[in-house]
Design a protein around this motif. Sequence first.
Motif, PDB file in Angstrom:
ATOM      1  N   GLU A   1       9.339  17.898  11.917  1.00 46.68           N
ATOM      2  CA  GLU A   1       9.913  18.481  13.114  1.00 46.68           C
ATOM      3  C   GLU A   1       8.898  18.504  14.016  1.00 46.68           C
ATOM      4  N   GLU A   2       7.840  19.085  13.916  1.00 45.51           N
ATOM      5  CA  GLU A   2       6.606  19.014  14.747  1.00 45.51           C
ATOM      6  C   GLU A   2       6.182  17.778  15.266  1.00 45.51           C
TER       7      GLU A   2
ATOM      8  N   GLY B   1      15.779  14.349  11.884  1.00 46.38           N
ATOM      9  CA  GLY B   1      14.398  14.181  12.307  1.00 46.38           C
ATOM     10  C   GLY B   1      13.904  12.976  11.461  1.00 46.38           C
TER      11      GLY B   1
ATOM     12  N   TYR C   1      18.799  19.012   9.092  1.00 46.73           N
ATOM     13  CA  TYR C   1      19.071  20.709   9.063  1.00 46.73           C
ATOM     14  C   TYR C   1      20.494  20.966   9.750  1.00 46.73           C
TER      15      TYR C   1
ATOM     16  N   MET D   1      19.941  19.101  13.547  1.00 48.72           N
ATOM     17  CA  MET D   1      18.854  18.411  13.445  1.00 48.72           C
ATOM     18  C   MET D   1      18.607  17.241  12.691  1.00 48.72           C
TER      19      MET D   1
ATOM     20  N   GLN E   1       9.222  21.430   8.466  1.00 54.45           N
ATOM     21  CA  GLN E   1       8.363  21.570   9.554  1.00 54.45           C
ATOM     22  C   GLN E   1       7.375  20.558  10.026  1.00 54.45           C
TER      23      GLN E   1
ATOM     24  N   TRP F   1       9.264  16.088  17.575  1.00 49.49           N
ATOM     25  CA  TRP F   1       9.761  16.725  18.817  1.00 49.49           C
ATOM     26  C   TRP F   1       8.496  17.387  19.451  1.00 49.49           C
TER      27      TRP F   1
ATOM     28  N   PRO G   1       7.893  24.726  15.468  1.00 54.89           N
ATOM     29  CA  PRO G   1       8.896  24.485  14.469  1.00 54.89           C
ATOM     30  C   PRO G   1       9.814  25.528  14.094  1.00 54.89           C
TER      31      PRO G   1
END
Length: 269
Positions: free
Chosen positions: A23-24, A79, A61, A77, A20, A27, A31
Amino acid sequence: MSEHITIRRLTTMDEMPLMQEVEEAVWQMSPIPVHQLYTTVNNGGLILGAFDGDRIVAFSYSFPGFNGEQTYLCSHMLGILPKYQQSGLGVRMKHEQAKHATDMGYQMMTWTFDPLQSLNAYLNLTKLGARGARYKVNHYGTMDDRLNKGLETDRIVIEWHFNDDEPLEQPNIDDHISLVEVNNGTPEAKPNRFNKNQHAYLVPIPTNFHDIKTNQLPLAKTWRAETRESFTWLFNNGYQARAVIPNFSQQLAYYYFLKEDHHETHSID
């Protein structure tokens, strides 16, 4: 380079927030919930984390997919924190995914990407040897995250038979017809150049699309519309995207599309 980065599976509930974090950061959106991530890894899914020392710097992911005929791994995903992008880490992450996917019994991996993002296109097609198999118009609808805001979310669907597919030898762009003409940075589709009996075609995209989208949104929308037209012709007529050839002097990268029944046997060493 990314050699000092370690990559491992994330499997416990306590490890899910690590994904997470990246991800945050990448993007700048909410998340995926921890309980969903944990359920995924306990039901045929795979989450990998890349670590610089104790700090997570990237993740992938993926979860099981099924198309009515075969089960595959859907890699939803990937990232990577900005500092670690363009370091070779993306290629390492995908190959590590493929190793685990093989051990888990999968033979194919799929994912989607924005066809105007040249670095992703080059990674997927030229470095990995995966195939651009289908085109989805505005696939995710309106998205408001940092990377997608303001533009329709067209996507190419990648199919990667990771134990069989190999990268192609890079073709000479002078030997093939381009279906989009670029004049002073503005693209224009050329449908009159298309002949379904031709075995290969080129479609150019800008190498600086993120800057165009940030500073010249109308031009970015033109790139989306004009390339969409050409991509649609090709995919609908049995062509696959097989490589991306950069031309930095023009600030362009050229997709190389090959007719599905036309076999290329050369590979990159």
